[in-house]
Design an enzyme around this catalytic site. Structure first.
Site, short mmCIF file in Angstrom:
data_model
loop_
_atom_site.label_atom_id
_atom_site.label_comp_id
_atom_site.label_asym_id
_atom_site.label_seq_id
_atom_site.Cartn_x
_atom_site.Cartn_y
_atom_site.Cartn_z
N SER A 189 0.84 -1.20 0.00
CA SER A 189 0.00 0.00 0.00
C SER A 189 0.87 1.24 0.00
O SER A 189 1.68 1.46 0.92
CB SER A 189 -0.91 0.01 1.24
OG SER A 189 -1.47 1.30 1.43
N CYS A 193 -17.84 -8.57 11.69
CA CYS A 193 -16.62 -9.26 12.10
C CYS A 193 -16.58 -9.48 13.60
O CYS A 193 -16.18 -10.54 14.08
CB CYS A 193 -15.39 -8.48 11.64
SG CYS A 193 -15.14 -8.51 9.85
#
Length: 383
Positions: free
Chosen positions: A199, A354
């Site tokens: 990234s 999650c």
């Protein structure tokens, strides 16, 4: 469309409603009920969409405002604990995606950069407000902690102590994120760190964070690494490697680790060995990801390493995610200037889903410690 409008449409006569009502009843969840984990349906097409499209339809319809739930985390905990996800139909697209995962390498060198651009490059401002000062986007360690900051620093210390870091050692941080672990290890343990990320946004922040320290942050694929280190660590990156690349991954780690070194793998894990990935998570959060199983890790590491220790702290991820969600909500008034309301619903759904998954123990978080040849006398591993 309000819930009162739904009543006017006589939705109780709808076959799709009856099926969803029966399924949710198995998890003690009511449609338009009064409890925090009950769902409020705003669009009568919701029921058909979920039954036809499964997880993807459930998530996208929430993003579209078709239904609400005050406590999404509890909703998902109850749904997963009751095993309802196994009762939803498998959409044709999901079947094709699993077939593609078997036939093609979704995490090839070319495709590996997709998750960096689509998720981790969302914006450092978003993650800086949601995470702790070390920008740890992985499970914290809450054993003796009261705050997210304490729990994440405890996680960093746990990792460094398990690796038995000593001043002057070299450490390779595969998937270094925003450089928090690299900074912590260099500053508190006196090691020389090389961090690797895919990234560009993470690299920029990591380089700035580690200015003045013995740390190098590289923007490259892990498969291109070719230099030996005393210690190797990989936190929250193995989930993006993919089963077709597991043998290569462990070969790369072995190639880059000195014969007397240690390697710590920190990864989310699946209770089942398969290529199935939640289609909503795959589309909106982590493209091309896949959660490894115990079998995946054991088979791929065999012949490369001796497994010295296996530590499951998955229950701690629930509390971590709920802390992130609380911070995300607090920061939303400011973040809303850049991000849309649909994004807010998407990200809230992701964090709560999650959290519910970890609470239901449907998925795990493992720290696995390896050595190339076995440590003579064994290792008394920190807990």
């Amino acid at each position: 469309m309000s819930s009162s409008c739904i009543e006017d449409l006589s939705i109780h006569d709808n076959q799709w409603y009856r099926i969803v009502h029966e399924m949710l009843g198995m998890a003690d969840i009511e449609i338009n009920g009064s409890r925090p984990f009950d769902i409020k349906v705003n669009n009568p097409d919701f029921f058909k969409r979920v039954l036809q499209e499964g997880s993807l339809g459930l998530g996208e319809s929430y993003m579209d405002g078709w239904w609400e739930c005050e406590r999404l985390d509890t909703f998902f905990h109850k749904v997963l604990h009751a095993g309802l996800e196994r009762k939803l139909p498998h959409h044709l697209k999901d079947t094709l995606r699993i077939a593609a995962a078997r036939l093609t390498n979704l995490q090839s060198k070319k495709r590996a950069w997709i998750v960096g651009k689509e998720h981790y490059d969302l914006g450092n401002d978003l993650f800086a407000k949601m995470l702790d000062p070390y920008m740890q986007y992985s499970c914290a360690y809450w054993k003796d902690a009261a705050t997210l900051e304490q729990a994440q620093e405890a996680k960093l210390k746990l990792i460094c102590d398990k690796l038995q870091l000593q001043p002057g050692m070299t450490l390779l941080d595969i998937g270094c994120g925003w450089g928090g672990l690299s900074e912590y290890a260099a500053r508190h343990y006196g090691v020389s760190v090389t961090g690797v990320t895919i990234s560009a946004e993470q690299q920029k922040m990591a380089q700035k964070r580690c200015e003045g320290l013995d740390v190098i942050i590289l923007l490259q694929d892990y498969r291109d690494l070719n230099q030996q280190y005393d210690r190797i660590v990989s936190v929250g990156m193995f989930e993006h490697v993919g089963p077709k690349n597991y043998p290569t991954y462990f070969s790369v780690v072995e190639r880059n680790l000195k014969p007397d070194g240690l390697f710590l793998l920190h990864t989310i894990g699946s209770n089942r060995t398969n290529l199935s990935v939640d289609p909503w998570i795959d589309k909106y959060i982590f493209p091309n990801g896949c959660l490894p199983s115990v079998k995946h890790i054991a088979q791929a590491s065999e012949g490369h390493f001796v497994m010295e220790d296996w530590h499951n702290i998955g229950a701690d991820y629930d509390r971590t995610l709920m802390s992130w969600y609380e911070r995300f909500q607090q920061a939303w008034p400011e973040l809303s200037e850049r991000y849309s309301e649909r994004f807010e619903r998407m990200f809230s759904y992701y964090l709560n889903a999650c959290a519910g998954s970890f609470r239901a123990r449907d998925i795990q978080l493992w720290q696995v410690l390896f050595s190339p040849r076995g440590v003579e006398g064994g290792i008394r591993v920190t807990r």
